[in-house]
Design a protein around this motif. Structure first.
Motif, mmCIF file in Angstrom:
data_model
loop_
_atom_site.group_PDB
_atom_site.id
_atom_site.type_symbol
_atom_site.label_atom_id
_atom_site.label_comp_id
_atom_site.label_asym_id
_atom_site.label_seq_id
_atom_site.Cartn_x
_atom_site.Cartn_y
_atom_site.Cartn_z
ATOM 1 N N GLU A 93 0.837 -1.191 0.000
ATOM 2 C CA GLU A 93 0.000 0.000 0.000
ATOM 3 C C GLU A 93 0.876 1.246 0.000
ATOM 4 O OE1 GLU A 93 -3.905 -0.250 2.278
ATOM 5 O OE2 GLU A 93 -2.634 -1.624 3.424
ATOM 6 N N VAL A 94 0.348 2.332 -0.575
ATOM 7 C CA VAL A 94 1.085 3.587 -0.701
ATOM 8 C C VAL A 94 0.235 4.719 -0.150
ATOM 9 C CG1 VAL A 94 2.087 5.256 -2.320
ATOM 10 C CG2 VAL A 94 2.355 2.789 -2.733
ATOM 11 N N TRP A 95 0.893 5.605 0.584
ATOM 12 C CA TRP A 95 0.268 6.836 1.067
ATOM 13 C C TRP A 95 1.068 8.028 0.547
ATOM 14 C CZ3 TRP A 95 0.108 2.342 3.734
ATOM 15 C CH2 TRP A 95 -1.101 1.962 4.343
ATOM 16 N N ALA A 96 0.364 9.053 0.048
ATOM 17 C CA ALA A 96 1.038 10.195 -0.565
ATOM 18 C C ALA A 96 0.047 11.345 -0.742
ATOM 19 C CB ALA A 96 1.634 9.809 -1.920
ATOM 20 N N PRO A 97 0.541 12.567 -1.006
ATOM 21 C CA PRO A 97 -0.365 13.674 -1.331
ATOM 22 C C PRO A 97 -1.154 13.400 -2.609
ATOM 23 C CG PRO A 97 1.799 14.502 -0.718
ATOM 24 C CD PRO A 97 1.939 13.009 -0.876
ATOM 25 N N ALA A 98 -2.243 14.143 -2.788
ATOM 26 C CA ALA A 98 -3.186 13.882 -3.877
ATOM 27 C C ALA A 98 -2.537 13.889 -5.248
ATOM 28 C CB ALA A 98 -4.314 14.907 -3.829
ATOM 29 N N GLY A 99 -1.616 14.800 -5.504
ATOM 30 C CA GLY A 99 -0.978 14.879 -6.818
ATOM 31 C C GLY A 99 -0.204 13.626 -7.159
ATOM 32 N N VAL A 100 0.470 13.055 -6.167
ATOM 33 C CA VAL A 100 1.220 11.817 -6.382
ATOM 34 C C VAL A 100 0.253 10.669 -6.666
ATOM 35 C CG1 VAL A 100 2.808 10.149 -5.349
ATOM 36 C CG2 VAL A 100 3.107 12.591 -4.902
ATOM 37 N N ILE A 101 -0.819 10.596 -5.886
ATOM 38 C CA ILE A 101 -1.792 9.516 -6.068
ATOM 39 C C ILE A 101 -2.418 9.577 -7.459
ATOM 40 C CG2 ILE A 101 -3.960 8.539 -5.260
ATOM 41 C CD1 ILE A 101 -1.516 8.068 -3.416
ATOM 42 N N SER A 102 -2.765 10.769 -7.916
ATOM 43 C CA SER A 102 -3.354 10.910 -9.259
ATOM 44 C C SER A 102 -2.400 10.404 -10.331
ATOM 45 C CB SER A 102 -3.708 12.370 -9.525
ATOM 46 O OG SER A 102 -4.728 12.807 -8.651
ATOM 47 N N GLY A 160 -6.171 1.499 -7.579
ATOM 48 C CA GLY A 160 -6.694 2.593 -6.782
ATOM 49 C C GLY A 160 -7.014 2.241 -5.350
ATOM 50 N N GLU A 161 -7.369 0.980 -5.082
ATOM 51 C CA GLU A 161 -7.756 0.592 -3.729
ATOM 52 C C GLU A 161 -6.560 0.467 -2.785
ATOM 53 O OE1 GLU A 161 -6.984 -3.253 -5.956
ATOM 54 O OE2 GLU A 161 -7.888 -1.287 -6.379
ATOM 55 N N ARG A 162 -5.341 0.501 -3.324
ATOM 56 C CA ARG A 162 -4.152 0.354 -2.471
ATOM 57 C C ARG A 162 -3.278 1.601 -2.444
ATOM 58 N NH1 ARG A 162 -0.676 -3.536 -4.084
ATOM 59 N NH2 ARG A 162 -1.758 -4.261 -5.970
ATOM 60 N N VAL A 163 -3.768 2.707 -2.980
ATOM 61 C CA VAL A 163 -3.053 3.985 -2.884
ATOM 62 C C VAL A 163 -3.964 4.990 -2.199
ATOM 63 C CG1 VAL A 163 -1.541 3.561 -4.852
ATOM 64 C CG2 VAL A 163 -3.754 4.627 -5.241
ATOM 65 N N HIS A 164 -3.420 5.707 -1.218
ATOM 66 C CA HIS A 164 -4.242 6.500 -0.317
ATOM 67 C C HIS A 164 -3.751 7.952 -0.260
ATOM 68 C CE1 HIS A 164 -5.526 2.511 0.996
ATOM 69 N NE2 HIS A 164 -4.243 2.226 1.218
ATOM 70 N N THR A 165 -4.673 8.871 -0.409
ATOM 71 C CA THR A 165 -4.342 10.291 -0.343
ATOM 72 C C THR A 165 -4.169 10.729 1.106
ATOM 73 O OG1 THR A 165 -5.566 10.762 -2.370
ATOM 74 C CG2 THR A 165 -5.148 12.615 -0.902
ATOM 75 N N VAL A 166 -3.111 11.503 1.338
ATOM 76 C CA VAL A 166 -2.786 11.973 2.678
ATOM 77 C C VAL A 166 -2.705 13.490 2.684
ATOM 78 C CG1 VAL A 166 -1.072 11.923 4.534
ATOM 79 C CG2 VAL A 166 -1.463 9.884 3.172
ATOM 80 N N SER A 167 -3.182 14.086 3.748
ATOM 81 C CA SER A 167 -3.017 15.527 3.957
ATOM 82 C C SER A 167 -2.773 15.777 5.439
ATOM 83 C CB SER A 167 -4.242 16.302 3.471
ATOM 84 O OG SER A 167 -5.412 15.856 4.133
ATOM 85 N N ALA A 168 -2.398 17.007 5.772
ATOM 86 C CA ALA A 168 -2.066 17.344 7.154
ATOM 87 C C ALA A 168 -3.204 16.987 8.098
ATOM 88 C CB ALA A 168 -1.744 18.827 7.252
ATOM 89 N N GLY A 169 -2.848 16.379 9.215
ATOM 90 C CA GLY A 169 -3.833 15.997 10.213
ATOM 91 C C GLY A 169 -4.283 14.560 10.134
ATOM 92 N N ASP A 170 -3.973 13.882 9.030
ATOM 93 C CA ASP A 170 -4.370 12.479 8.888
ATOM 94 C C ASP A 170 -3.525 11.582 9.794
ATOM 95 O OD1 ASP A 170 -6.243 13.147 7.011
ATOM 96 O OD2 ASP A 170 -5.029 12.537 5.286
ATOM 97 N N ARG A 171 -4.148 10.542 10.293
ATOM 98 C CA ARG A 171 -3.458 9.502 11.057
ATOM 99 C C ARG A 171 -3.882 8.139 10.515
ATOM 100 N NH1 ARG A 171 -0.985 10.903 15.882
ATOM 101 N NH2 ARG A 171 -1.175 13.109 16.424
#
Length: 217
Positions: A67-76, A85-96
């Protein structure tokens, strides 16, 4: 429980515990060998020295649980290149979230300013288990109440001055500083940075060779 931290060059590190691994920022300036055994990948931002899209998509295809976590631009970009798509996750400040058994907190929102004419991209810093901080290309500190044991401190880039690195180290106050993001420096340049940041940062300082490992309690 102890975590094994391995440095793979430039901004890339691998964390391993109980047989599971997280890789952070496997980019073009680093050795991407740990992608072959990664259970999770964290990407701070979209620049090539922090993520190689094609290789990361291949790793996702080859490892059905990765699985991969990254900002929205990377995920796109990853999804457009064929990532599931089900194994890549958008991350932003405040996420845990939990990645391969590691507790991860995301903080920070943008890449440090290079120049007014250079657009600033999203950049997420990661705090792992409340103890290890990887800020990507920023001087983003930990969240309130988090006491950092290991700071992975960027020390050479078009967007920073060494004096800013020293102040960042002093502000975070970690138990150990490991310099990262120095692929653009010569041997002489690395020695200069080590002397200044290591001598003036008011924190223990240790440069790791590529492939070198330390243990974090």
């Amino acid at each position: 429980m102890e975590t094994t931290l391995t440095f793979w060059g430039h901004a890339c590190v691998q964390l391993e515990r109980t047989g599971r691994t997280v890789v952070i920022d496997p980019g073009s300036f680093s050795d991407r060998t740990p992608l072959a055994s990664a259970d999770a990948v964290l990407v701070t931002h979209e620049h090539a020295d922090h993520v190689v899209t094609g290789e990361l998509v291949d790793a996702l295809r080859n490892r059905s649980h990765l699985e991969v976590w990254a900002p929205a631009g990377v995920i796109s970009t990853l999804v457009a290149a064929g990532a599931p798509g089900e194994r890549v996750h958008t991350v932003s400040a405040g996420d845990r979230f939990v990645a391969a058994g590691f507790d991860v907190a995301a903080t920070g929102e943008v890449h440090a300013l290079i120049h007014a004419d250079v657009p600033r991209v999203a950049n997420v810093a990661y705090v792992i288990d409340g103890a290890i901080l990887h800020p990507g290309d920023s001087f983003t500190g930990p969240g309130a109440g988090e006491s950092i044991r290991v700071l992975l401190a960027p020390v050479a880039a078009p967007w920073l001055a060494v004096g800013e690195v020293i102040d960042f180290v002093r502000t975070v106050g970690p138990e150990l500083v490991i310099p990262i993001h120095s692929a653009v420096l010569s041997e002489v340049g690395n020695a200069l940075v080590d002397r200044l940041v290591g001598g003036m940062g008011h924190a223990p300082y240790r440069r790791l060779a590529v492939g070198e490992t330390i243990t974090v309690p």
